[in-house]
Design an enzyme around this catalytic site. Structure first.
Site, PDB file in Angstrom:
ATOM      1  N   ASP A   1       1.020  -7.812   2.825  1.00  0.00           N
ATOM      2  CA  ASP A   1       1.304  -6.429   2.422  1.00  0.00           C
ATOM      3  C   ASP A   1       2.812  -6.167   2.411  1.00  0.00           C
ATOM      4  O   ASP A   1       3.341  -5.420   3.231  1.00  0.00           O
ATOM      5  CB  ASP A   1       0.585  -5.481   3.390  1.00  0.00           C
ATOM      6  CG  ASP A   1       0.464  -4.068   2.860  1.00  0.00           C
ATOM      7  OD1 ASP A   1       0.970  -3.797   1.753  1.00  0.00           O
ATOM      8  OD2 ASP A   1      -0.131  -3.226   3.565  1.00  0.00           O
TER       9      ASP A   1
ATOM     10  N   HIS B   1       0.822  -1.212   0.000  1.00  0.00           N
ATOM     11  CA  HIS B   1       0.000   0.000   0.000  1.00  0.00           C
ATOM     12  C   HIS B   1       0.858   1.265   0.000  1.00  0.00           C
ATOM     13  O   HIS B   1       0.343   2.364  -0.231  1.00  0.00           O
ATOM     14  CB  HIS B   1      -1.000  -0.009   1.164  1.00  0.00           C
ATOM     15  CG  HIS B   1      -0.437   0.314   2.509  1.00  0.00           C
ATOM     16  ND1 HIS B   1      -0.094  -0.650   3.428  1.00  0.00           N
ATOM     17  CD2 HIS B   1      -0.187   1.498   3.116  1.00  0.00           C
ATOM     18  CE1 HIS B   1       0.336  -0.081   4.535  1.00  0.00           C
ATOM     19  NE2 HIS B   1       0.300   1.234   4.368  1.00  0.00           N
TER      20      HIS B   1
ATOM     21  N   SER C   1       3.954   2.715   8.492  1.00  0.00           N
ATOM     22  CA  SER C   1       3.800   1.643   7.503  1.00  0.00           C
ATOM     23  C   SER C   1       5.140   1.371   6.834  1.00  0.00           C
ATOM     24  O   SER C   1       5.822   2.292   6.381  1.00  0.00           O
ATOM     25  CB  SER C   1       2.774   2.038   6.442  1.00  0.00           C
ATOM     26  OG  SER C   1       1.481   2.057   6.976  1.00  0.00           O
TER      27      SER C   1
END
EC number: 3.4.21.-
Length: 239
Positions: free
Chosen positions: A113, A75, A193
């Protein structure tokens, strides 16, 4: 006096200070108190291991896992293309780290991810003759395994623009591991992230993908590096 009352009082004073300009140091002290509550500390020297193995995107984090190779999230990488730039271990000083172009992007084929990026070796900015990526960073090593209640740390760039791209470290413990998912209670915020989750030996056990953003949350999440995921990453490390 109740600790929560002290923190709220300091926060109120900080707001007043920002308006009146009485004492900017009060704001910094308030932030330090809040970070202490979260077990978060600012990294003072990003040029030493393991901090020099962490890189910054404009709104996220990544880390070095081998020659010209970094790991982040899908992402995160979806907003980038070949030729875009990352910055190695910035610390708020525009002369530190080096800025490098992305050479390739490889997403993990499963639902996890994870994305692997390969980077041009020579910096396009910073340093009198341009930094060499592999001389300017130190790659993290895989941990053999991990278990519940292990102590961990998360290193990255929470709220990077707000924090002037300064690096922070938060500490906590592993709360659960199920298949490829690892949950932990170290405090994280937007910008974390792609941060590495490290054990007490500074070996990487996973990559952060999301969290609750609350003190004491046990549901902050990382992709746990299983043998299959490690194998995928190894195949994409530049030789």
């Amino acid at each position: 006096m109740n600790k929560n009352i002290v923190i709220k009082s300091m926060a109120a004073l900080a707001i007043l200070t920002s308006v009146t300009g009485i004492n900017a140091a009060v704001v910094e002290e308030t932030q330090q108190i809040a970070n202490a509550e979260k077990n978060v500390t600012q990294v003072k020297d990003t040029n030493i291991f393991p901090y020099n193995g962490v890189v910054s995107f404009k709104d996220a984090t990544g880390f070095v896992i081998g020659k010209n190779t970094i790991i982040t999230n899908k992402h995160v990488s979806k907003d980038y293309k070949v030729g875009d730039r990352i910055t190695a271990h910035p610390d708020g000083d525009k002369g530190n780290g080096g800025i490098y172009k992305i050479k390739s992007i490889s997403d993990y084929p499963g639902d996890e991810d994870i994305s692997v990026m390969n980077i041009e070796e020579q910096a396009v900015e910073r340093g009198p003759k341009g930094f060499n990526f592999n001389e300017n960073v130190q790659a993290l090593n895989f941990a053999k395994d991990a278990k519940v209640d292990d102590k961990i740390k998360v290193i990255g760039y929470p709220l990077p623009a707000q924090n002037s791209f300064k690096q922070f470290e938060s500490t906590g413990t592993i709360k659960r591991i199920k298949d490829n998912i690892l949950n932990f209670d170290a405090y994280i915020e937007p910008g974390n992230s792609g941060s590495p989750v490290l054990n007490s030996n500074n070996e990487v056990i996973g990559v952060v993908y999301g969290g609750i953003g609350k003190i004491g949350s046990e549901y902050n999440g990382a992709v746990y590096f299983t043998p299959q995921i490690k194998d995928f990453i190894q195949k994409h490390i530049e030789q």
